[in-house]
Design an enzyme around this catalytic site. Structure first.
Site, PDB file in Angstrom:
ATOM      1  CE  LYS A   1       0.357   1.681   4.491  1.00 32.75           C
ATOM      2  NZ  LYS A   1       1.326   2.689   4.750  1.00 32.75           N
TER       3      LYS A   1
ATOM      4  N   PRO B   1       9.392  -4.093  -0.075  1.00 30.17           N
ATOM      5  CG  PRO B   1       9.800  -1.806  -0.302  1.00 30.17           C
ATOM      6  CD  PRO B   1       9.071  -2.948  -0.935  1.00 30.17           C
ATOM      7  CB  VAL B   2      11.660  -5.746   5.071  1.00 29.75           C
ATOM      8  CG1 VAL B   2      11.424  -6.006   6.551  1.00 29.75           C
ATOM      9  CG2 VAL B   2      11.412  -7.020   4.267  1.00 29.75           C
TER      10      VAL B   2
ATOM     11  CB  ALA C   1       9.659  -0.073   3.096  1.00 28.01           C
ATOM     12  N   GLY C   2       7.201   1.325   5.164  1.00 22.24           N
ATOM     13  CA  GLY C   2       6.012   2.173   5.078  1.00 22.24           C
ATOM     14  C   GLY C   2       5.040   1.715   4.014  1.00 22.24           C
TER      15      GLY C   2
ATOM     16  CB  ALA D   1       1.134  -2.087   4.539  1.00 23.91           C
ATOM     17  N   GLY D   2       4.165  -4.141   4.045  1.00 22.91           N
ATOM     18  CA  GLY D   2       4.512  -5.501   3.619  1.00 22.91           C
ATOM     19  C   GLY D   2       4.137  -6.540   4.673  1.00 22.91           C
TER      20      GLY D   2
ATOM     21  CB  SER E   1       0.092  -4.822   7.561  1.00 28.56           C
ATOM     22  OG  SER E   1       0.706  -4.150   8.620  1.00 28.56           O
ATOM     23  CB  SER E   2       0.310  -6.745   2.682  1.00 31.86           C
ATOM     24  OG  SER E   2      -0.452  -7.142   1.594  1.00 31.86           O
TER      25      SER E   2
ATOM     26  CG  ASP F   1      -1.008   0.041   8.282  1.00 33.18           C
ATOM     27  OD1 ASP F   1      -1.846   0.933   8.515  1.00 33.18           O
ATOM     28  OD2 ASP F   1       0.195   0.266   8.057  1.00 33.18           O
TER      29      ASP F   1
END
Ligand code: C5P
Length: 287
Positions: A13, A97-98, A100-101, A103-104, A106-107, A139
């Site tokens: 996101k 990216p980890v 990183a803002g 939401a990796g 959370s997704s 998130d």
């Protein structure tokens, strides 16, 4: 694929806007954010084998135990539904990216909840799944929903919005880590000088006006970065806009910066320019 294996995609996101309205009694912050899903994605393969519950990935420093949000989500799902999820290996092909803002984590957790809901036959409603997700991360409810949405409260109060008109998105993650907790703390210590025009973004979305959204992109965390970090973020934003982005901003608590493009060639050129200096640069599209 065998019956014992399943797969889900977990999309990244971006924040078209991020405003922090105040600090709450529970220690969290009251947020107002316009969120958008992009097609940069991790692929999660679920294997019902081995013993226990763990994550495997190509990233050596990614937690594999319950400190990984996907494992935490699976355990929360098991507790809430009484359906056994183990043995389970969650194999992650990480592209997002980890830290990183974007939401990796959370997704990945949301994709795990979606998968378990289907494979166990629990068939919880989206709202029930979001309620489980919310206990693991702010998130996750949005990641379960996806699309263009206004997220308020802790991030869990969601309103679907008219979709952002399709566009190319260049994401660029600078080479420094950011601590979400520290950045919220920094914001508590200073007065927010500039806020995003959330109302204007909502009106532009209503009108299907990509340029109207793009020129209003803003994130209050950009103003509380350390001076060197701020210079880097500003530099990437300037490069994106110089290469023809309609607008650019930092996403989440950063440090990833993104630009929106209505021209594919310009987006490709911006991608190439930034990738020379920043290995974690991506060209993707709104979903
Ligand atoms: O909910 P989540 O675990 O993703 O949040 C990570 C951290 O971000 C929290 O521990 C808190 O410091 C901060 N946060 C906040 N207010 C929010 C969401 C997150 O202060 N609405």
């Amino acid at each position: 694929m065998s019956a014992n294996v399943g797969q889900e995609r977990a999309y990244a996101k971006i924040n078209l806007s991020l405003d922090v309205l105040g600090k709450r009694e529970d220690g969290y912050h009251e947020l107002s954010m316009v969120m958008e899903t992009v097609d940069l994605a991790d692929t999660l393969t679920f294997k019902h084998e081995g013993a226990g519950l763990r994550v495997e990935s190509q990233i050596s420093f990614l937690p594999t135990d319950r400190t990984n949000l996907a494992v935490a989500a699976a355990l929360a799902f098991q507790k809430a539904t009484g359906r056994a999820v183990e043995p389970l290996i969650i194999e992650m092909d990480k592209r997002i990216p980890v830290c990183a803002g974007t939401a990796g984590g959370s997704s990945d957790a949301a994709a795990t909840l979606r998968y378990l809901n289907q494979v166990t036959g629990a068939n919880l409603s989206l709202q029930a799944l979001q309620a489980i997700g919310e206990t693991i991360g702010s998130d996750i409810p949005y990641c379960l929903m996806g699309g263009t949405a206004l997220a308020e409260g802790r991030g869990e109060r969601l309103t679907a919005l008219p979709p952002l008109p399709k566009c190319a998105v260049v994401l660029c993650k600078p080479n420094f880590p950011i601590s979400t907790g520290m950045l919220f703390g920094e914001l508590d210590r200073c007065k927010i000088r500039r806020r995003p025009d959330t109302t204007g973004i909502l009106a532009a979305l209503e009108a299907g006006d990509l340029q109207g959204v793009a020129r209003r992109l803003y994130n209050v965390f950009e103003d509380v970065l350390q001076p060197r970090q701020k210079r880097t973020v500003e530099g990437i934003k300037n490069t994106l806009v110089g290469e023809g982005a309609l607008g650019a901003a930092m996403t989440g608590t950063g440090p990833t910066v993104f630009g929106l493009f209505d021209d594919e060639t310009l987006a490709q050129n911006a991608y190439k320019t930034l990738a020379e200096d920043y290995p974690s640069t991506f060209l993707c599209h709104t979903l």
